[in-house]
Design an enzyme around this catalytic site. Structure first.
Site, PDB file in Angstrom:
ATOM      1  N   TYR A   1       0.839  -1.204   0.000  1.00  9.29           N
ATOM      2  CA  TYR A   1       0.000   0.000   0.000  1.00  9.29           C
ATOM      3  C   TYR A   1       0.872   1.252   0.000  1.00  9.29           C
ATOM      4  CZ  TYR A   1      -3.513  -3.454   1.456  1.00  9.29           C
ATOM      5  OH  TYR A   1      -4.322  -4.563   1.531  1.00  9.29           O
TER       6      TYR A   1
ATOM      7  N   HIS B   1       0.665 -11.842   1.035  1.00 10.83           N
ATOM      8  CA  HIS B   1      -0.417 -11.069   0.397  1.00 10.83           C
ATOM      9  C   HIS B   1      -1.208 -11.890  -0.625  1.00 10.83           C
ATOM     10  CE1 HIS B   1      -1.450  -6.562  -0.257  1.00 10.83           C
ATOM     11  NE2 HIS B   1      -2.512  -7.299  -0.407  1.00 10.83           N
TER      12      HIS B   1
HETATM   13  P1  NAP Z   1     -13.939  -1.185   1.524  1.00  7.13           P
HETATM   14  O1  NAP Z   1     -13.472  -1.159   2.920  1.00  7.13           O
HETATM   15  O2  NAP Z   1     -15.005  -2.136   1.137  1.00  7.13           O
HETATM   16  O3  NAP Z   1     -14.421   0.263   1.084  1.00  7.13           O
HETATM   17  C1  NAP Z   1     -13.655   1.418   1.309  1.00  7.13           C
HETATM   18  C2  NAP Z   1     -14.363   2.601   0.666  1.00  7.13           C
HETATM   19  O4  NAP Z   1     -15.649   2.760   1.263  1.00  7.13           O
HETATM   20  C3  NAP Z   1     -13.625   3.920   0.836  1.00  7.13           C
HETATM   21  O5  NAP Z   1     -13.806   4.648  -0.358  1.00  7.13           O
HETATM   22  C4  NAP Z   1     -14.367   4.593   1.975  1.00  7.13           C
HETATM   23  O6  NAP Z   1     -14.359   6.023   1.883  1.00  7.13           O
HETATM   24  C5  NAP Z   1     -15.771   4.089   1.770  1.00  7.13           C
HETATM   25  N1  NAP Z   1     -16.500   4.004   3.044  1.00  7.13           N
HETATM   26  C6  NAP Z   1     -16.018   3.595   4.227  1.00  7.13           C
HETATM   27  N2  NAP Z   1     -16.964   3.658   5.175  1.00  7.13           N
HETATM   28  C7  NAP Z   1     -18.083   4.141   4.565  1.00  7.13           C
HETATM   29  C8  NAP Z   1     -19.374   4.456   5.027  1.00  7.13           C
HETATM   30  N3  NAP Z   1     -19.707   4.274   6.306  1.00  7.13           N
HETATM   31  N4  NAP Z   1     -20.271   4.945   4.120  1.00  7.13           N
HETATM   32  C9  NAP Z   1     -19.940   5.121   2.822  1.00  7.13           C
HETATM   33  N5  NAP Z   1     -18.709   4.832   2.330  1.00  7.13           N
HETATM   34  C10 NAP Z   1     -17.787   4.350   3.198  1.00  7.13           C
HETATM   35  O7  NAP Z   1     -12.721  -1.471   0.498  1.00  7.13           O
HETATM   36  P2  NAP Z   1     -11.159  -1.666   0.631  1.00  7.13           P
HETATM   37  O8  NAP Z   1     -10.487  -0.509   1.226  1.00  7.13           O
HETATM   38  O9  NAP Z   1     -10.687  -2.116  -0.690  1.00  7.13           O
HETATM   39  O10 NAP Z   1     -11.026  -2.938   1.627  1.00  7.13           O
HETATM   40  C11 NAP Z   1     -10.841  -2.796   3.024  1.00  7.13           C
HETATM   41  C12 NAP Z   1      -9.414  -3.098   3.432  1.00  7.13           C
HETATM   42  O11 NAP Z   1      -9.109  -4.463   3.166  1.00  7.13           O
HETATM   43  C13 NAP Z   1      -8.339  -2.347   2.626  1.00  7.13           C
HETATM   44  O12 NAP Z   1      -8.225  -0.999   2.997  1.00  7.13           O
HETATM   45  C14 NAP Z   1      -7.125  -3.187   2.920  1.00  7.13           C
HETATM   46  O13 NAP Z   1      -6.618  -2.914   4.213  1.00  7.13           O
HETATM   47  C15 NAP Z   1      -7.731  -4.600   2.843  1.00  7.13           C
HETATM   48  N6  NAP Z   1      -7.630  -5.213   1.483  1.00  7.13           N
HETATM   49  C16 NAP Z   1      -6.870  -6.333   1.368  1.00  7.13           C
HETATM   50  C17 NAP Z   1      -6.734  -6.942   0.127  1.00  7.13           C
HETATM   51  C18 NAP Z   1      -5.890  -8.162   0.011  1.00  7.13           C
HETATM   52  O14 NAP Z   1      -5.557  -8.578  -1.114  1.00  7.13           O
HETATM   53  N7  NAP Z   1      -5.529  -8.786   1.108  1.00  7.13           N
HETATM   54  C19 NAP Z   1      -7.383  -6.411  -1.006  1.00  7.13           C
HETATM   55  C20 NAP Z   1      -8.182  -5.283  -0.839  1.00  7.13           C
HETATM   56  C21 NAP Z   1      -8.302  -4.697   0.413  1.00  7.13           C
HETATM   57  P3  NAP Z   1     -13.337   7.002   2.666  1.00  7.13           P
HETATM   58  O15 NAP Z   1     -11.991   6.335   2.666  1.00  7.13           O
HETATM   59  O16 NAP Z   1     -13.395   8.252   1.868  1.00  7.13           O
HETATM   60  O17 NAP Z   1     -13.834   7.228   4.065  1.00  7.13           O
END
Ligand code: NAP
Length: 284
Positions: A53, A118
């Protein structure tokens, strides 16, 4: 508060904070550090990050925020559970050591609580596991696990020496991506390994869903909170939604209080039907 239990018996809060897409540009770093610090003040105690990241930038953001919180006496290091991940190309026996040391430096920590591969890459699983086990013995990590592993990968993993010491598997799981319910999630439960659910909000894509809005209206909450409460209601599953905006951070934490009723679950199943057969693992 919902908890998940690691195979060692250690418990941790079932809701964490994601950090993907942070630390990518110096111009937003201040605001991102402030957001993670605020999250810690609100009570988030699990943070998920990765060397990928922002090519280390997200780990630096986390390190700065945690450092500030600890220095201000708002938090003791032992209260926090930090998850980071190694790139597959760094996951040789010697490579994990070097990558982990770089991550620790950026995180300004002496130990990572959970260190994940990962996704699968060119290095043999036995090599990576041996590297992880050595890190554990040296006290640089407390637990290790994997990410983006499907059931056949997990079977292969537990077949290598000490592979059964895997503490968790982090995969895409959300109402709109329920494929793991066919066999991966039951497999993880039967091996008492938590499933860390990434993209639990489908990267914000579930916020405008009309079925979620319907359920949300009945409870006086937001559709996103319904989506998160649904993931939290799945035993052994730990969502790690990412949020930077204060309102989002608060909403997501408050979703822990939302108890969905049978009629809500039935409505959500109708809109997002459980899978009938195995599908390739969703990835993001
Ligand atoms: P997510 O958590 O499903 O969605 C994040 C998005 O949703 C951001 O744009 C955020 O906006 C928005 N959001 C958050 N809370 C909200 C709410 N209450 N209402 C409306 N919108 C909201 O997606 P993600 O970040 O891809 O996944 C979560 C975490 O999982 C990642 O950050 C990472 O740490 C991990 N991840 C791991 C892998 C892997 O391969 N292991 C892959 C993807 C993700 P704002 O940021 O503007 O608040």
């Amino acid at each position: 508060m919902q908890l998940v239990t690691l195979p060692t018996g250690e418990t941790l809060p079932a809701l964490g904070l994601g950090t993907w897409r942070t630390g990518e540009s110096p111009g937003s770093q201040r605001a991102e550090v402030a957001a993670v610090r605020l999250a810690l003040q609100m009570g988030y105690r699990v943070i998920d990050t990765a060397e990928m990241y922002g090519e280390g930038g997200a780990e630096e953001v986390v390190g700065e925020a945690v450092g500030q919180a600890v220095a201000a006496g708002e938090l003791r290091r032992e209260e926090l559970f930090v998850v980071s991940k190694v790139y597959p190309h760094n996951a040789s026996r010697a490579g994990v050591r070097a990558a982990c040391e770089r991550s620790l430096k950026r995180l300004r920590l002496e130990r990572i609580d959970l260190y994940l591969l990962h996704w699968r890459g060119q290095h043999a699983l036995g090599e990576t596991v041996a590297g992880f086990e050595a890190l554990k013995q040296q006290g640089l990590i407390r637990h290790w696990g994997v990410s983006n592993f499907d059931t056949d990968d997990m079977e292969e993993l537990i077949g290598v020496e000490h592979g059964d010491r895997c503490a968790a598997n982090q995969v895409y799981y959300a109402l709109s991506e329920r494929g793991i319910e066919v066999d991966l999630l039951p497999w993880l439960r039967s091996h008492r390994m938590p499933c860390m659910a990434y993209c639990p909000l489908a990267q914000g894509g579930l916020a405008g869903d009309p079925a979620l809005a319907n359920v949300a209206r009945r409870h006086g909450v937001s559709p996103t909170q319904v989506a998160l409460a649904w993931v939290l209601a799945q035993p052994g599953v730990m969502p790690i939604p990412k949020a930077v905006r204060e309102a989002h951070l608060r909403e997501n934490l408050a979703a822990r209080e939302l108890v969905l009723r049978a009629e809500d679950m039935a409505e959500l199943d109708q809109r997002f039907p459980p899978p009938k057969r195995k599908r390739p693992l969703a990835m993001s």
